[in-house]
Design a protein around this motif. Structure first.
Motif, PDB file in Angstrom:
ATOM      1  N   ASN A 156       0.800  -1.223   0.000  1.00 31.19           N
ATOM      2  CA  ASN A 156       0.000   0.000   0.000  1.00 31.19           C
ATOM      3  C   ASN A 156       0.834   1.275   0.000  1.00 31.19           C
ATOM      4  OD1 ASN A 156      -2.304  -1.576   0.062  1.00 31.19           O
ATOM      5  ND2 ASN A 156      -2.454  -1.528   2.299  1.00 31.19           N
ATOM      6  N   GLU A 157       2.133   1.163   0.257  1.00 33.44           N
ATOM      7  CA  GLU A 157       2.987   2.343   0.213  1.00 33.44           C
ATOM      8  C   GLU A 157       3.398   2.603  -1.229  1.00 33.44           C
ATOM      9  OE1 GLU A 157       6.251   3.304   3.226  1.00 33.44           O
ATOM     10  OE2 GLU A 157       7.418   2.868   1.405  1.00 33.44           O
ATOM     11  N   LEU A 158       2.937   3.720  -1.761  1.00 37.45           N
ATOM     12  CA  LEU A 158       3.215   4.059  -3.156  1.00 37.45           C
ATOM     13  C   LEU A 158       4.585   4.708  -3.309  1.00 37.45           C
ATOM     14  CD1 LEU A 158       2.423   4.317  -6.100  1.00 37.45           C
ATOM     15  CD2 LEU A 158       0.860   6.154  -5.476  1.00 37.45           C
ATOM     16  N   ARG A 159       4.905   5.659  -2.444  1.00 39.87           N
ATOM     17  CA  ARG A 159       6.247   6.239  -2.407  1.00 39.87           C
ATOM     18  C   ARG A 159       6.475   6.902  -1.055  1.00 39.87           C
ATOM     19  NH1 ARG A 159       9.322  10.904  -6.185  1.00 39.87           N
ATOM     20  NH2 ARG A 159      11.384  10.478  -5.318  1.00 39.87           N
ATOM     21  N   ALA A 160       7.672   6.725  -0.531  1.00 41.30           N
ATOM     22  CA  ALA A 160       8.081   7.397   0.701  1.00 41.30           C
ATOM     23  C   ALA A 160       9.309   8.238   0.418  1.00 41.30           C
ATOM     24  CB  ALA A 160       8.372   6.385   1.801  1.00 41.30           C
ATOM     25  N   VAL A 161       9.324   9.457   0.944  1.00 42.92           N
ATOM     26  CA  VAL A 161      10.418  10.410   0.742  1.00 42.92           C
ATOM     27  C   VAL A 161      10.924  10.871   2.102  1.00 42.92           C
ATOM     28  CG1 VAL A 161      11.021  12.705  -0.125  1.00 42.92           C
ATOM     29  CG2 VAL A 161       9.538  11.220  -1.476  1.00 42.92           C
ATOM     30  N   THR A 162      12.223  10.846   2.289  1.00 43.57           N
ATOM     31  CA  THR A 162      12.834  11.387   3.502  1.00 43.57           C
ATOM     32  C   THR A 162      13.876  12.427   3.105  1.00 43.57           C
ATOM     33  OG1 THR A 162      12.526   9.333   4.749  1.00 43.57           O
ATOM     34  CG2 THR A 162      14.158  10.889   5.594  1.00 43.57           C
ATOM     35  N   ILE A 163      13.764  13.621   3.681  1.00 42.41           N
ATOM     36  CA  ILE A 163      14.720  14.698   3.435  1.00 42.41           C
ATOM     37  C   ILE A 163      15.383  15.053   4.757  1.00 42.41           C
ATOM     38  CG2 ILE A 163      15.028  17.067   2.641  1.00 42.41           C
ATOM     39  CD1 ILE A 163      12.536  16.691   0.900  1.00 42.41           C
ATOM     40  N   LEU A 164      16.710  14.911   4.810  1.00 42.34           N
ATOM     41  CA  LEU A 164      17.475  15.228   6.007  1.00 42.34           C
ATOM     42  C   LEU A 164      18.405  16.386   5.706  1.00 42.34           C
ATOM     43  CD1 LEU A 164      18.405  11.565   7.021  1.00 42.34           C
ATOM     44  CD2 LEU A 164      16.494  12.951   7.856  1.00 42.34           C
ATOM     45  N   HIS A 165      18.363  17.408   6.555  1.00 40.33           N
ATOM     46  CA  HIS A 165      19.129  18.636   6.304  1.00 40.33           C
ATOM     47  C   HIS A 165      19.722  19.121   7.619  1.00 40.33           C
ATOM     48  CE1 HIS A 165      20.318  22.437   4.604  1.00 40.33           C
ATOM     49  NE2 HIS A 165      19.402  23.132   5.258  1.00 40.33           N
ATOM     50  N   GLY A 166      21.055  19.308   7.636  1.00 42.09           N
ATOM     51  CA  GLY A 166      21.702  19.762   8.852  1.00 42.09           C
ATOM     52  C   GLY A 166      21.530  18.768   9.972  1.00 42.09           C
ATOM     53  N   ASP A 167      21.219  19.267  11.171  1.00 42.37           N
ATOM     54  CA  ASP A 167      20.939  18.417  12.334  1.00 42.37           C
ATOM     55  C   ASP A 167      19.438  18.425  12.582  1.00 42.37           C
ATOM     56  OD1 ASP A 167      20.697  17.057  14.663  1.00 42.37           O
ATOM     57  OD2 ASP A 167      21.879  18.447  15.885  1.00 42.37           O
ATOM     58  N   PRO A 168      18.728  17.393  12.138  1.00 42.33           N
ATOM     59  CA  PRO A 168      17.264  17.390  12.250  1.00 42.33           C
ATOM     60  C   PRO A 168      16.742  17.341  13.677  1.00 42.33           C
ATOM     61  CG  PRO A 168      18.031  15.750  10.655  1.00 42.33           C
ATOM     62  CD  PRO A 168      19.215  16.204  11.423  1.00 42.33           C
ATOM     63  N   ASP A 169      17.644  17.063  14.648  1.00 44.71           N
ATOM     64  CA  ASP A 169      17.217  16.997  16.052  1.00 44.71           C
ATOM     65  C   ASP A 169      17.473  18.303  16.790  1.00 44.71           C
ATOM     66  OD1 ASP A 169      16.385  14.281  15.872  1.00 44.71           O
ATOM     67  OD2 ASP A 169      18.477  13.654  15.988  1.00 44.71           O
ATOM     68  N   THR A 170      17.813  19.350  16.072  1.00 43.80           N
ATOM     69  CA  THR A 170      18.082  20.655  16.688  1.00 43.80           C
ATOM     70  C   THR A 170      16.891  21.128  17.513  1.00 43.80           C
ATOM     71  OG1 THR A 170      19.597  21.324  14.930  1.00 43.80           O
ATOM     72  CG2 THR A 170      18.553  23.091  16.204  1.00 43.80           C
ATOM     73  N   ASP A 171      17.176  21.599  18.721  1.00 45.53           N
ATOM     74  CA  ASP A 171      16.126  22.128  19.589  1.00 45.53           C
ATOM     75  C   ASP A 171      16.333  23.631  19.753  1.00 45.53           C
ATOM     76  OD1 ASP A 171      13.883  22.143  21.113  1.00 45.53           O
ATOM     77  OD2 ASP A 171      14.622  20.783  22.663  1.00 45.53           O
ATOM     78  N   GLY A 172      15.420  24.296  20.413  1.00 48.39           N
ATOM     79  CA  GLY A 172      15.499  25.725  20.616  1.00 48.39           C
ATOM     80  C   GLY A 172      14.498  26.188  21.647  1.00 48.39           C
ATOM     81  N   PRO A 173      14.524  27.459  21.976  1.00 46.74           N
ATOM     82  CA  PRO A 173      13.665  27.960  23.059  1.00 46.74           C
ATOM     83  C   PRO A 173      12.187  28.068  22.705  1.00 46.74           C
ATOM     84  CG  PRO A 173      14.934  29.741  22.080  1.00 46.74           C
ATOM     85  CD  PRO A 173      15.442  28.489  21.474  1.00 46.74           C
ATOM     86  N   VAL A 174      11.856  28.141  21.417  1.00 46.71           N
ATOM     87  CA  VAL A 174      10.461  28.327  21.014  1.00 46.71           C
ATOM     88  C   VAL A 174      10.078  27.198  20.054  1.00 46.71           C
ATOM     89  CG1 VAL A 174       8.772  29.867  19.979  1.00 46.71           C
ATOM     90  CG2 VAL A 174      10.736  30.818  21.211  1.00 46.71           C
ATOM     91  N   VAL A 175       9.019  26.469  20.415  1.00 46.21           N
ATOM     92  CA  VAL A 175       8.554  25.350  19.581  1.00 46.21           C
ATOM     93  C   VAL A 175       7.044  25.485  19.393  1.00 46.21           C
ATOM     94  CG1 VAL A 175       8.377  22.853  19.328  1.00 46.21           C
ATOM     95  CG2 VAL A 175      10.368  23.852  20.463  1.00 46.21           C
ATOM     96  N   VAL A 176       6.589  25.420  18.154  1.00 40.59           N
ATOM     97  CA  VAL A 176       5.149  25.394  17.884  1.00 40.59           C
ATOM     98  C   VAL A 176       4.847  24.138  17.071  1.00 40.59           C
ATOM     99  CG1 VAL A 176       4.802  27.881  17.995  1.00 40.59           C
ATOM    100  CG2 VAL A 176       5.410  26.840  15.826  1.00 40.59           C
ATOM    101  N   ARG A 177       3.748  23.497  17.429  1.00 34.32           N
ATOM    102  CA  ARG A 177       3.355  22.262  16.765  1.00 34.32           C
ATOM    103  C   ARG A 177       1.937  22.394  16.235  1.00 34.32           C
ATOM    104  NH1 ARG A 177       5.923  20.842  21.547  1.00 34.32           N
ATOM    105  NH2 ARG A 177       7.896  19.676  21.275  1.00 34.32           N
ATOM    106  N   GLY A 178       1.654  21.630  15.192  1.00 37.91           N
ATOM    107  CA  GLY A 178       0.295  21.627  14.641  1.00 37.91           C
ATOM    108  C   GLY A 178       0.083  20.431  13.749  1.00 37.91           C
ATOM    109  N   THR A 179      -1.155  19.959  13.723  1.00 38.59           N
ATOM    110  CA  THR A 179      -1.566  18.902  12.804  1.00 38.59           C
ATOM    111  C   THR A 179      -2.679  19.450  11.934  1.00 38.59           C
ATOM    112  OG1 THR A 179      -0.983  17.150  14.360  1.00 38.59           O
ATOM    113  CG2 THR A 179      -2.493  16.576  12.585  1.00 38.59           C
ATOM    114  N   TYR A 180      -2.542  19.267  10.634  1.00 43.22           N
ATOM    115  CA  TYR A 180      -3.453  19.886   9.672  1.00 43.22           C
ATOM    116  C   TYR A 180      -4.004  18.815   8.733  1.00 43.22           C
ATOM    117  CZ  TYR A 180      -0.744  23.735  11.525  1.00 43.22           C
ATOM    118  OH  TYR A 180      -0.120  24.604  12.388  1.00 43.22           O
TER     119      TYR A 180
END
Length: 637
Positions: A156-180
């Protein structure tokens, strides 16, 4: 104001404000659309479609249908003379007519040709199909779950794409999340699918059809008919809108099969209800986002998971998930990112191309995230966007450098600086729902929102994207005439006018005639991916340049009409040229890195919306748009 003439003494060149040559016949009703096609001794074709979203096909009995008066052919998968599967690109997984199972409600199972529409419909209703209904798989997330039934042999998986750039686990003081969640959309073009197929004496077939890609269609039609491509001729019929919904086949193979089986012309036209199941739709999507920033509002990292529902068959889903993933961060400079995009098969209607090709879905998400971030930080939403906007030469998460000019501030401030419409007044028609007596305007509040987005232009990921154009220059009665022939599909976007203006400017000839698009000339590719102006202009410029070279004239010193006619003489001159855009790369399957796209278009919007907060009714008072279009071929368009 009329733009200055681009060629002295020649009207209608590049940059002039021109009315479209097909405009008057379209608005007066004189224009012939595909649904207006007629032929002597013509039959009418009808399609029988599945009432089930998922079922095994145990058998098909057509005996009763064949006995209906005036019926001339009843065809099933057993009558497909060539390849039983069609599709765009390498993923040919869609049956011409269902044979072992159906995978969505409305899938074609059989086709009928009769002397009239009523007889054809009666025959279709008389076909007895032995279905074994199955539980449909309609949820994209469930399609990936362990134990989910496999809708295709490869899963059932037609295509999967993964894009990795820099350090994907980078954290910071301000985080906003959302599901759309973005729902399925339909192109809803005004002219439903239609075509007319004629059998040819040599055993081939000629098809007039409303489409976006004549040569792509011909390749699939010829394979399904078991014919060499040179025995299938296709001509563009009048197109009543497209927007991506005509990139896939609809009536094409079915009408040709019926024409070859009966030896008579066959016309097929979908009604509105059938049109909704007869073409692909925009992919529904669930988009999970996490934006990380510092206190100044500088983006530090974006992490996103994209899940798109491709429906029952592949269509252009592999390209759509590529576009959605590569543009998931929006037109912003992001030093670190992890994007995981997946498109899956379900028993929903097939999804494919629709305006933007994956970019609109993610734009909803990345712009909502920017608004949330601006609110969290107390920063003006335009200032936040400008601060983080991509600049020319900036690196995208794929590693690609932005190849063209970007001016986010000019676009965003351009729409902010426009006057707003007047606030709702005493007239009820100015209130949301007021014209229907839904309220008295006491709960109306005004909201103003901004968005900044971008989209790739032309085909990507190493696709051999080219366009062929043929130009013929003659001088009947001493007056220069240019005839242009390309297979570029005029679907309402104005490519015919573009061709006229390019030829006038390149050759200095006012009388330019664009011949009907057909497969007698080389491919122009599809009228999709916002590419045809660029590609047709490139091919036409090259062909016209070859003509100028033969005549020994320079582009900046074009002769007058009488002098040009003297150079041409009594014999017509003809040149054909091919234009290709720069090479691109397919994404690395592990990191998603690569020079993926040819170029981009950037746009800013402002929406002014009045909302009755008590009734939940909205009224769009204004939608303003600022686009970086480069040099406008026709500013009026």
């Amino acid at each position: 104001m009329t733009a200055p003439l681009t060629v002295p003494g020649v009207r209608g060149g590049v940059g002039e404000r021109l009315r479209r040559s097909d405009g008057r016949p379209k608005v007066t009703g004189e224009f012939a659309y595909a649904s207006d096609l007629r032929a002597d001794n013509m039959l009418v074709g009808v399609t029988l479609r599945s009432p089930h979203a998922s079922a095994l096909v145990r058998g098909i009995d057509t005996a009763a249908a064949r006995s209906v008066p005036k019926v001339r052919a009843v065809l099933t998968h057993e009558d497909v003379p060539g390849a039983k599967l069609v599709g765009m690109g390498p993923d040919k997984d869609q049956p011409v007519l269902a044979f072992d199972r159906v995978r969505y409600h409305g899938e074609p199972v059989a086709v009928v040709a009769a002397e009239d529409l009523t007889s054809a419909r009666r025959a279709a209703e008389a076909i007895a199909v032995d279905y074994e209904p199955l539980e449909p798989l309609t949820d994209a997330a469930a399609a990936l779950a362990s134990g989910a039934p496999a809708l295709h042999p490869q899963g059932n998986e037609l295509r999967a794409v993964t894009i990795l750039h820099g350090d994907p686990d980078t954290d910071g003081p301000v985080v906003v999340r959302g599901t759309y969640d973005v729902g399925m959309q339909d192109q809803a073009f005004l002219g439903p699918e239609a075509g007319l197929a004629r059998p040819l004496p040599d055993g081939g077939v000629e098809l007039e059809v409303a489409t976006q890609a004549l040569h792509t269609d011909r390749e699939q039609v010829a394979a399904a008919l078991g014919l060499p491509e040179e025995m299938v001729r296709m001509t563009l019929a009048g197109v009543g809108g497209a927007f991506g919904g005509r990139e896939d086949l609809s009536v094409h193979v079915h009408a040709c099969m019926l024409a070859l089986a009966t030896g008579r012309p066959v016309r097929m036209v979908y009604g509105r209800r059938e049109s909704f199941v007869g073409h692909v739709h925009r992919h529904p999507a669930t988009l999970e986002y996490e934006h990380v920033a510092n206190e100044r509002g500088d983006l530090l990292c974006v992490r996103a998971r994209l899940l798109l529902d491709g429906g029952a068959y592949a269509s252009s889903s592999p390209a759509v998930i590529s576009n959605a993933s590569t543009q998931a961060c929006g037109p912003y400079a992001v030093p670190n990112a992890r994007i995981e995009g997946t498109v899956v098969y379900t028993n929903n209607p097939p999804c494919g191309a629709m305006r933007g090709f994956g970019a609109p879905q993610v734009a909803i998400a990345h712009e909502a995230q920017m608004d949330r971030l601006a609110e969290r930080l107390g920063i003006d939403p335009i200032e936040l966007r400008v601060r983080n906007a991509l600049e020319t030469g900036a690196e995208m998460p794929t590693g690609q450098l932005v190849p063209g000019p970007v001016d986010a501030e000019a676009l965003l401030e351009g729409v902010r600086g426009l006057p707003e419409p007047a606030e709702p007044g005493p007239d009820p028609r100015s209130w949301p729902g007021g014209a229907f007596g839904a309220g008295e305007g006491e709960g109306v509040r005004r909201g103003v929102g901004y968005a900044f987005a971008f989209k790739n232009i032309a085909f990507s990921e190493g696709f051999d994207d080219y366009t062929v154009a043929r130009v013929r220059l003659s001088a009947p009665d001493g007056v220069p005439l240019v005839e242009v022939n390309t297979a570029a599909a005029e679907v309402g976007q104005g490519v015919v006018g573009v061709a006229e203006q390019i030829a006038r400017s390149e050759l200095g000839v006012e009388d330019v005639r664009v011949l009907p698009a057909d497969t007698a000339v080389g491919s122009a590719g599809a009228a999709s991916a916002s590419r045809l102006t660029w590609m047709v202009a490139g091919a036409l410029s090259a062909a016209c340049g070859a003509l100028r070279e033969r005549l020994g004239i320079e582009r900046d010193a074009l002769p007058g009409p009488s002098d040009l006619a003297g150079l041409v003489g009594d014999e017509a001159l003809e040149e054909e040229a091919t234009y290709r855009h720069r090479e691109t790369e397919r994404m690395d399957p592990h990191s998603g890195r690569g020079d993926v796209h040819t170029g981009f278009a950037f746009v800013a919007h402002r929406a002014v919306v009045d909302v009755d907060v008590e009734l939940g009714i909205a009224r769009v008072a204004q939608l303003a748009c600022a686009g970086d279009v480069g040099r406008a071929i026709n500013p009026l368009a």
